[in-house]
Design a protein around this motif. Structure first.
Motif, PDB file in Angstrom:
ATOM      1  N   SER A 175       0.839  -1.202   0.000  1.00 47.84           N
ATOM      2  CA  SER A 175       0.000   0.000   0.000  1.00 47.84           C
ATOM      3  C   SER A 175       0.875   1.254   0.000  1.00 47.84           C
ATOM      4  O   SER A 175       0.890   2.025   0.947  1.00 47.84           O
ATOM      5  N   PRO A 176       1.600   1.445  -1.108  1.00 44.04           N
ATOM      6  CA  PRO A 176       2.633   2.498  -1.126  1.00 44.04           C
ATOM      7  C   PRO A 176       2.063   3.914  -0.988  1.00 44.04           C
ATOM      8  O   PRO A 176       2.797   4.809  -0.594  1.00 44.04           O
ATOM      9  N   VAL A 177       0.799   4.090  -1.329  1.00 41.61           N
ATOM     10  CA  VAL A 177       0.152   5.385  -1.083  1.00 41.61           C
ATOM     11  C   VAL A 177      -1.052   5.053  -0.203  1.00 41.61           C
ATOM     12  O   VAL A 177      -2.085   4.595  -0.683  1.00 41.61           O
ATOM     13  N   HIS A 178      -0.888   5.251   1.087  1.00 40.96           N
ATOM     14  CA  HIS A 178      -1.763   4.610   2.072  1.00 40.96           C
ATOM     15  C   HIS A 178      -2.520   5.641   2.891  1.00 40.96           C
ATOM     16  O   HIS A 178      -1.939   6.623   3.358  1.00 40.96           O
ATOM     17  N   PHE A 179      -3.811   5.398   3.076  1.00 35.87           N
ATOM     18  CA  PHE A 179      -4.629   6.336   3.851  1.00 35.87           C
ATOM     19  C   PHE A 179      -4.909   5.786   5.240  1.00 35.87           C
ATOM     20  O   PHE A 179      -5.309   4.641   5.398  1.00 35.87           O
ATOM     21  N   GLN A 180      -4.675   6.624   6.256  1.00 35.39           N
ATOM     22  CA  GLN A 180      -5.071   6.268   7.629  1.00 35.39           C
ATOM     23  C   GLN A 180      -6.148   7.269   8.047  1.00 35.39           C
ATOM     24  O   GLN A 180      -5.922   8.480   8.032  1.00 35.39           O
ATOM     25  N   SER A 181      -7.295   6.742   8.445  1.00 34.40           N
ATOM     26  CA  SER A 181      -8.442   7.642   8.607  1.00 34.40           C
ATOM     27  C   SER A 181      -8.488   8.330   9.964  1.00 34.40           C
ATOM     28  O   SER A 181      -9.216   9.292  10.153  1.00 34.40           O
ATOM     29  N   ASP A 182      -7.683   7.861  10.916  1.00 34.67           N
ATOM     30  CA  ASP A 182      -7.781   8.452  12.244  1.00 34.67           C
ATOM     31  C   ASP A 182      -6.421   8.432  12.937  1.00 34.67           C
ATOM     32  O   ASP A 182      -5.692   7.453  12.853  1.00 34.67           O
ATOM     33  N   SER A 183      -6.075   9.549  13.601  1.00 34.06           N
ATOM     34  CA  SER A 183      -4.850   9.613  14.396  1.00 34.06           C
ATOM     35  C   SER A 183      -4.975  10.832  15.300  1.00 34.06           C
ATOM     36  O   SER A 183      -5.875  11.655  15.098  1.00 34.06           O
ATOM     37  N   PRO A 184      -4.087  10.986  16.303  1.00 35.28           N
ATOM     38  CA  PRO A 184      -4.187  12.162  17.178  1.00 35.28           C
ATOM     39  C   PRO A 184      -4.127  13.482  16.409  1.00 35.28           C
ATOM     40  O   PRO A 184      -4.597  14.512  16.883  1.00 35.28           O
ATOM     41  N   ALA A 185      -3.538  13.467  15.205  1.00 34.63           N
ATOM     42  CA  ALA A 185      -3.487  14.697  14.419  1.00 34.63           C
ATOM     43  C   ALA A 185      -4.376  14.603  13.184  1.00 34.63           C
ATOM     44  O   ALA A 185      -4.183  15.322  12.209  1.00 34.63           O
ATOM     45  N   GLY A 186      -5.373  13.720  13.212  1.00 29.72           N
ATOM     46  CA  GLY A 186      -6.322  13.624  12.109  1.00 29.72           C
ATOM     47  C   GLY A 186      -5.900  12.624  11.050  1.00 29.72           C
ATOM     48  O   GLY A 186      -4.870  11.968  11.161  1.00 29.72           O
ATOM     49  N   PRO A 187      -6.713  12.520   9.978  1.00 28.11           N
ATOM     50  CA  PRO A 187      -6.418  11.576   8.901  1.00 28.11           C
ATOM     51  C   PRO A 187      -5.234  12.040   8.048  1.00 28.11           C
ATOM     52  O   PRO A 187      -4.968  13.235   7.969  1.00 28.11           O
ATOM     53  N   PHE A 188      -4.545  11.090   7.439  1.00 26.33           N
ATOM     54  CA  PHE A 188      -3.405  11.480   6.594  1.00 26.33           C
ATOM     55  C   PHE A 188      -3.022  10.333   5.665  1.00 26.33           C
ATOM     56  O   PHE A 188      -3.345   9.170   5.907  1.00 26.33           O
ATOM     57  N   TRP A 189      -2.320  10.695   4.590  1.00 24.95           N
ATOM     58  CA  TRP A 189      -1.748   9.731   3.648  1.00 24.95           C
ATOM     59  C   TRP A 189      -0.293   9.469   3.994  1.00 24.95           C
ATOM     60  O   TRP A 189       0.389  10.365   4.500  1.00 24.95           O
ATOM     61  N   SER A 190       0.175   8.270   3.678  1.00 18.42           N
ATOM     62  CA  SER A 190       1.589   7.947   3.830  1.00 18.42           C
ATOM     63  C   SER A 190       2.151   7.491   2.486  1.00 18.42           C
ATOM     64  O   SER A 190       1.611   6.564   1.875  1.00 18.42           O
ATOM     65  N   VAL A 191       3.228   8.127   2.052  1.00 19.30           N
ATOM     66  CA  VAL A 191       3.899   7.744   0.811  1.00 19.30           C
ATOM     67  C   VAL A 191       5.231   7.117   1.202  1.00 19.30           C
ATOM     68  O   VAL A 191       6.030   7.739   1.908  1.00 19.30           O
ATOM     69  N   SER A 192       5.480   5.879   0.782  1.00 20.46           N
ATOM     70  CA  SER A 192       6.607   5.144   1.358  1.00 20.46           C
ATOM     71  C   SER A 192       7.683   4.730   0.357  1.00 20.46           C
ATOM     72  O   SER A 192       8.756   4.303   0.757  1.00 20.46           O
ATOM     73  N   ARG A 193       7.407   4.856  -0.957  1.00 22.44           N
ATOM     74  CA  ARG A 193       8.449   4.453  -1.917  1.00 22.44           C
ATOM     75  C   ARG A 193       9.300   5.647  -2.328  1.00 22.44           C
ATOM     76  O   ARG A 193       8.772   6.744  -2.544  1.00 22.44           O
ATOM     77  N   TYR A 194      10.581   5.381  -2.493  1.00 19.21           N
ATOM     78  CA  TYR A 194      11.554   6.425  -2.868  1.00 19.21           C
ATOM     79  C   TYR A 194      11.057   7.246  -4.067  1.00 19.21           C
ATOM     80  O   TYR A 194      10.951   8.472  -4.011  1.00 19.21           O
ATOM     81  N   GLU A 195      10.725   6.506  -5.125  1.00 21.53           N
ATOM     82  CA  GLU A 195      10.360   7.148  -6.391  1.00 21.53           C
ATOM     83  C   GLU A 195       9.110   8.029  -6.231  1.00 21.53           C
ATOM     84  O   GLU A 195       9.023   9.125  -6.790  1.00 21.53           O
TER      85      GLU A 195
END
Ligand code: HEM
Ligand code: FES
Lengths: 417, 104
Positions: A44-64
């Motif tokens: 899930s190289p472009v990954h959505f997390q819907s809840d966290s202490p600072a709200g929802p956010f995407w995570s991008v994990s591949r170098y390119e």
């Protein structure tokens, strides 16, 4: 001090993707983040997390992908903030790290000369002298805390040197820098409330404004960062705009503090984990500059930076919406086997050793990178010259912060030649 | 064949034979010409291969990424380019570039 109880890593390979928590700073505190990002890069190289202490956010994990987003500053903005936390409306410091072109470019060009290589040459002798003093004062053959006696002390002294800050007040600089990144919302609740942070920033502004006025027109040589700002027509009146002055001062303090400090600690850990690399650099000290780049990759002191989508867009098949927060995980890109050969090896003379993401990429690429590298190079030149052995003497303790990968304690023992 | 001349900040010059397909940055590294750091290895994302083109034939204009990176340089000039973005092609005229005092 008792060591903190180690929290067991979640079983990242078994959890459903939707249950992965990429906002828990304990993954850095207890150093179990590798499995998390390996899974994200794979599945899930472009990954959505819907809840966290600072709200929802995407995570991008591949170098390119990280590089692609860094280069698209129109879609992925550095405004309003480069950390997951939005700025406080009552105290928005103007920092070019959190601006887009053309404003970013103008401000960066205006202050770039303070860390330009020509000035670094002037600083080098001074920084070397401070480094030698710190190393010569270390106890021999008994355990001491490398974080306190070397990394912290040295970066504080270097900051004080760069600003020509009153020597006996120098610990202020480190305190201000630490509090700035110590918000409770990214430290598993252990950090500071925003009111306290704002109080500190106000105190910092006051002191730096005093220093500006003391120095203005006193005929002193433009040798420190404050005088350099005063000497340049583009920044000569910066003090009249307190949020800009403070923004730049804060940026230079925070940018150059725990990043360099934690790289100074990380190097000791890695050279102990990979003794053959220690032998290599002992046999050939010309490898020190290359080793410094590899230390900075392996440590990745800033694990991520944030961008914010300026419009609805599609990226690698994911629908990112306007105003979504997007975290670029440098710490993951730096261990992405698709871009970095044998990424888990600490390999001081690896090919293209400078091609890591620890300094970011594109127009926001770290302005202080040559200064950071110089400080680390001097540390290792002087340490390898004096110490026959530099060994770990106990368990490292790591920082509990989503924005910072570092060490709070590192027991070390040295012997001299 | 394209002859590439690198002029150092102190005025000293090095002339080398260029290979088709190599960028100016790669040409400098291949011949151990100092003054180009090329941290990112040619991706136009670090800006540490800045040079000033003094003499050349027609060159393709910089793309938007190169332009963005050049926009950061305090020492930018009309003829500023990233050496990694100029690739030697068949029949290209000889080219002469000056290197800045420091990359940053
Ligand atoms: C090992 C040490 C360091 C690391 C890992 C590091 C990392 C970074 C990263 C990742 C960025 C990019 C921010 C983004 O893209 O949003 C950055 C920007 C920046 N860094 Fe560093 N840094 C280090 C040392 C320093 C030092 C010593 C200074 C100071 C004087 C400094 C000053 C800055 C500034 C001013 C920026 C903003 C650049 C811009 O937005 O154009 N850094 N740094
Ligand atoms: S090598 Fe990085 S921009 Fe040219």
């Amino acid at each position: 001090m008792d060591a903190p109880a180690v929290k067991a890593a979640p079983d990242y390979s078994a959890l459903p993707l939707s249950e992965l928590d990429i906002s828990d700073p304990r993954m850095f505190q207890f150093d179990y983040w590798h499995g998390l990002f390996a899974r994200l890069r794979e599945e899930s190289p472009v990954h959505f997390q819907s809840d966290s202490p600072a709200g929802p956010f995407w995570s991008v994990s591949r170098y390119e992908d990280i590089v692609a987003i860094e280069c698209d500053t129109e879609t992925f903005s550095s405004e309003p903030a480069i950390s997951i936390i939005d700025p406080e409306p009552d105290m928005i410091l103007k920092m070019f790290i959190a601006m887009d072109p053309p404003q970013h470019d103008d401000q960066r060009r205006a202050v770039h000369h303070v860390v330009a290589p020509r000035n670094l040459k002037e600083f080098e002798a001074l920084i070397r002298r401070r480094t030698v003093e710190v190393l010569d004062a270390l106890p021999e053959n008994e355990p001491f805390d490398w974080v306190t006696l070397v990394s912290r002390d040295l970066t504080t002294k270097m900051l004080a040197t760069l600003f020509d800050y009153p020597w006996d007040e120098r610990n202020n600089l480190t305190e201000w820098s630490d509090m700035f990144t110590n918000d409770e919302r990214i430290t598993a609740g252990e950090g500071l409330k925003r009111e306290v942070i704002i109080e500190h920033i106000t105190a910092c502004l006051q002191r730096f404004t005093e220093l500006w006025h003391e120095r203005k027109g006193d005929g002193g040589e433009a040798f420190d960062l404050i005088r350099m700002l005063q000497a340049d027509p583009n920044t000569a009146n910066m003090v009249d705009d307190p949020l800009t002055y403070m923004g730049n001062i804060m940026l230079l303090i925070v940018g150059g503090n725990d990043t360099t400090r934690n790289s100074m600690s990380g190097g000791v850990v890695f050279l102990n984990q990979f003794p053959q690399e220690m032998e290599k650099v002992r046999a050939n000290p010309d490898l020190i500059p290359s080793m410094v780049s590899e230390i900075i990759r392996y440590q990745t002191p800033l694990p991520h930076m944030r961008r914010t989508a300026t419009r609805d867009t599609e990226f690698r098949g994911q629908r990112i919406r306007q105003n979504d927060k997007v975290l670029l995980w440098y710490v993951s890109g730096n261990y992405d086997a698709a871009a970095i050969e044998r990424p888990n090896d600490f390999w001081i003379d690896r090919p293209n050793v400078r091609g890591h993401l620890s300094f970011g990429a594109g127009i926001h690429r770290c302005m202080g990178n040559r200064l950071a590298e110089m400080q680390l190079r001097i540390l290792w030149e002087e340490a390898l010259r004096r110490f026959k052995t530099i060994e770990l003497a106990g368990e490292a303790e790591r920082t509990c912060n989503l924005f910072i990968r570092g060490f709070t304690r590192l027991p070390v023992r040295v012997t001299r030649f | 064949m394209t002859v590439v001349t690198f002029v150092q900040h102190d005025g000293s010059e090095r002339m080398v034979d260029g290979d088709v397909g190599l960028s100016l940055m790669e040409t400098a590294l291949k011949h151990d010409v100092p003054g180009i750091d090329a941290d990112c290895g040619g991706g136009a994302i670090c800006g540490t291969c800045h040079c000033f083109v003094e003499v050349s034939g027609d060159l393709p204009a910089p793309d938007s990424q190169e332009t963005a990176m050049l926009g950061l340089r305090p020492d930018r000039a009309e003829n500023s380019r990233l050496a990694c973005q100029i690739v030697l092609a068949e029949g290209m005229a000889d080219i002469k570039v000056r290197l800045p005092e420091f990359q940053m």
